[in-house]
Design an enzyme around this catalytic site. Sequence first.
Site, PDB file in Angstrom:
ATOM      1  N   CYS A   1       0.821  -1.221   0.000  1.00 58.99           N
ATOM      2  CA  CYS A   1       0.000   0.000   0.000  1.00 58.99           C
ATOM      3  C   CYS A   1       0.850   1.265   0.000  1.00 58.99           C
ATOM      4  O   CYS A   1       0.321   2.366  -0.188  1.00 58.99           O
ATOM      5  CB  CYS A   1      -0.951   0.007   1.192  1.00 58.99           C
TER       6      CYS A   1
ATOM      7  N   HIS B   1      -3.157   7.543   2.530  1.00 59.97           N
ATOM      8  CA  HIS B   1      -3.610   6.225   2.080  1.00 59.97           C
ATOM      9  C   HIS B   1      -4.971   5.955   2.721  1.00 59.97           C
ATOM     10  O   HIS B   1      -5.149   6.151   3.931  1.00 59.97           O
ATOM     11  CB  HIS B   1      -2.578   5.168   2.506  1.00 59.97           C
TER      12      HIS B   1
ATOM     13  N   ASN C   1     -10.358   0.302   0.586  1.00 61.70           N
ATOM     14  CA  ASN C   1      -8.900   0.398   0.501  1.00 61.70           C
ATOM     15  C   ASN C   1      -8.460  -0.212  -0.829  1.00 61.70           C
ATOM     16  O   ASN C   1      -8.584  -1.420  -1.029  1.00 61.70           O
ATOM     17  CB  ASN C   1      -8.294  -0.359   1.694  1.00 61.70           C
TER      18      ASN C   1
HETATM   19  O1  UT7 Z   1      -3.530  -0.769   3.737  1.00 57.00           O
HETATM   20  C1  UT7 Z   1      -3.225  -1.356   4.943  1.00 57.00           C
HETATM   21  C2  UT7 Z   1      -4.107  -2.556   5.088  1.00 57.00           C
HETATM   22  N1  UT7 Z   1      -4.915  -2.730   6.204  1.00 57.00           N
HETATM   23  C3  UT7 Z   1      -5.345  -1.828   7.127  1.00 57.00           C
HETATM   24  O2  UT7 Z   1      -5.047  -0.697   7.134  1.00 57.00           O
HETATM   25  C4  UT7 Z   1      -6.274  -2.349   8.184  1.00 57.00           C
HETATM   26  C5  UT7 Z   1      -6.093  -1.673   9.522  1.00 57.00           C
HETATM   27  N2  UT7 Z   1      -6.992  -2.215  10.482  1.00 57.00           N
HETATM   28  C6  UT7 Z   1      -8.329  -1.967  10.491  1.00 57.00           C
HETATM   29  O3  UT7 Z   1      -8.841  -1.259   9.649  1.00 57.00           O
HETATM   30  C7  UT7 Z   1      -9.148  -2.548  11.606  1.00 57.00           C
HETATM   31  O4  UT7 Z   1      -8.294  -3.209  12.519  1.00 57.00           O
HETATM   32  C8  UT7 Z   1     -10.251  -3.543  11.110  1.00 57.00           C
HETATM   33  C9  UT7 Z   1     -11.356  -2.781  10.402  1.00 57.00           C
HETATM   34  C10 UT7 Z   1      -9.676  -4.591  10.185  1.00 57.00           C
HETATM   35  C11 UT7 Z   1     -10.873  -4.247  12.305  1.00 57.00           C
HETATM   36  O5  UT7 Z   1     -11.412  -3.288  13.188  1.00 57.00           O
HETATM   37  P1  UT7 Z   1     -11.063  -3.342  14.752  1.00 57.00           P
HETATM   38  O6  UT7 Z   1     -11.850  -2.290  15.381  1.00 57.00           O
HETATM   39  O7  UT7 Z   1      -9.564  -3.280  14.867  1.00 57.00           O
HETATM   40  O8  UT7 Z   1     -11.632  -4.753  15.143  1.00 57.00           O
HETATM   41  P2  UT7 Z   1     -10.863  -5.966  15.825  1.00 57.00           P
HETATM   42  O9  UT7 Z   1      -9.998  -6.654  14.822  1.00 57.00           O
HETATM   43  O10 UT7 Z   1     -10.278  -5.494  17.100  1.00 57.00           O
HETATM   44  O11 UT7 Z   1     -12.099  -6.887  16.145  1.00 57.00           O
HETATM   45  C12 UT7 Z   1     -13.147  -6.493  17.051  1.00 57.00           C
HETATM   46  C13 UT7 Z   1     -14.296  -7.480  16.909  1.00 57.00           C
HETATM   47  C14 UT7 Z   1     -13.852  -8.941  16.908  1.00 57.00           C
HETATM   48  O12 UT7 Z   1     -14.795  -9.685  17.605  1.00 57.00           O
HETATM   49  P3  UT7 Z   1     -14.544 -10.113  19.127  1.00 57.00           P
HETATM   50  O13 UT7 Z   1     -13.278 -10.927  19.101  1.00 57.00           O
HETATM   51  O14 UT7 Z   1     -14.398  -8.823  19.881  1.00 57.00           O
HETATM   52  O15 UT7 Z   1     -15.764 -10.878  19.467  1.00 57.00           O
HETATM   53  C15 UT7 Z   1     -13.891  -9.315  15.453  1.00 57.00           C
HETATM   54  O16 UT7 Z   1     -14.119 -10.690  15.245  1.00 57.00           O
HETATM   55  O17 UT7 Z   1     -14.948  -7.260  15.659  1.00 57.00           O
HETATM   56  C16 UT7 Z   1     -15.072  -8.509  14.984  1.00 57.00           C
HETATM   57  N3  UT7 Z   1     -15.103  -8.259  13.554  1.00 57.00           N
HETATM   58  C17 UT7 Z   1     -16.236  -8.004  12.892  1.00 57.00           C
HETATM   59  N4  UT7 Z   1     -17.508  -7.917  13.308  1.00 57.00           N
HETATM   60  C18 UT7 Z   1     -18.439  -7.634  12.360  1.00 57.00           C
HETATM   61  C19 UT7 Z   1     -14.054  -8.242  12.685  1.00 57.00           C
HETATM   62  N5  UT7 Z   1     -14.502  -7.968  11.455  1.00 57.00           N
HETATM   63  C20 UT7 Z   1     -15.858  -7.831  11.551  1.00 57.00           C
HETATM   64  C21 UT7 Z   1     -16.868  -7.539  10.623  1.00 57.00           C
HETATM   65  N6  UT7 Z   1     -18.133  -7.441  11.070  1.00 57.00           N
HETATM   66  N7  UT7 Z   1     -16.620  -7.331   9.312  1.00 57.00           N
END
Ligand code: UT7
Length: 335
Positions: A118, A257, A287
Amino acid sequence: MKPDSGISVMITGTGAAVPDRVLTNRELEKTLDTTGHWIVQRTGIQERRIAGGRTATFHLAAAAAGRALRDARVAPEEVDLILVATSTPDQFTVPTAGLVQEALGADRAAAFDLSAACAGFPYGLATGAQFIRAGVYRTVLVVGAEIFSRIVNWRDRSTAILFGDGAGAVVLRPASSGALWYSHLGADGRGADILKVPAGGSRLLASEETVRQGLQYIHMNGREVFKFGVRVMEEELRLAMEQCGLYPEQIDLFVPHQANLRMIETAVERLGLPRDRVYVNIQRYGNTSAASIPIALDEAARCGCLAPGSVVAMVGFGAGLTWGTCLATYRSAAG
Ligand code: UT7
């Protein structure tokens, strides 16, 4: 790269191309254990574009590049170098940039791909600018192009909601005096495991077993990437302003980005940048990896958020880990 060494460089044209097909959060709700509310709240994304089966990365790249050339009023034969930043090339060999060269009819141009995930677009800007600053080339096309939908596991809700397809491009040329050019690149291979496609390369060839395990898809530790991205955006832009002797209010537009709206908002708040000087279009495209900055840049130019002489700041970050910053003048205020 210090801003005042040698010939300067300027962005003289922009272009973008995205597939027509829009994939909404509502559609994802039907196939994944997620809600539109969660996606918007956690990422800011409302929809993304998805390429049809017959579209390859070079199709989007060539369309964006052609538009950038027309915008810059540059003929394909004038292009000296085509650089395509991508993590989703058409094939291992040949380079996507070669296919773009052929599609454009840019017969004189050298062409190669650049892999910095990215952060690929700022890496491409820095590389292209070096050829101009060294006096080797006069016209460089830098393209960021991706079809991430092909390496996303559509059953993995933590990644499938994030990514989209598209391409953006800019034309770089030597600048008249007074133009600002600054670039700075970084990498930290210790973070290689937090964002990767495990199989399909020489380290782990694609096999029935790797496909069974879904190792041809992107694997990500979202929380770690989130912390890294926010830190890099803040530190890199602070460093850039310090090196160029600029205050936040002297940045006409920040084009980060487009990875996650919350990441952008957190970094912008810490930097004290006015919100109306930050360009965000993640809600419509998700993204698009190496394509996200040039797509946003092109939109900003079309909607009048950039004027000739504007100082634009760009920061990209991603797998590797890699990151890159560029401060540039958009066109010449002198016309
Ligand atoms: O270009 C660079 C590439 N990537 C990035 O920049 C990504 C950077 N990271 C992010 O954007 C965020 O970390 C995410 C959007 C991927 C995830 O958001 P988060 O607030 O960091 O969530 P998390 O990974 O801490 O997960 C929180 C909860 C989890 O459930 P539990 O374990 O608390 O029960 C996940 O399983 O949210 C759950 N979860 C979802 N729930 C509903 C993860 N994805 C989803 C989803 N829908 N799509």
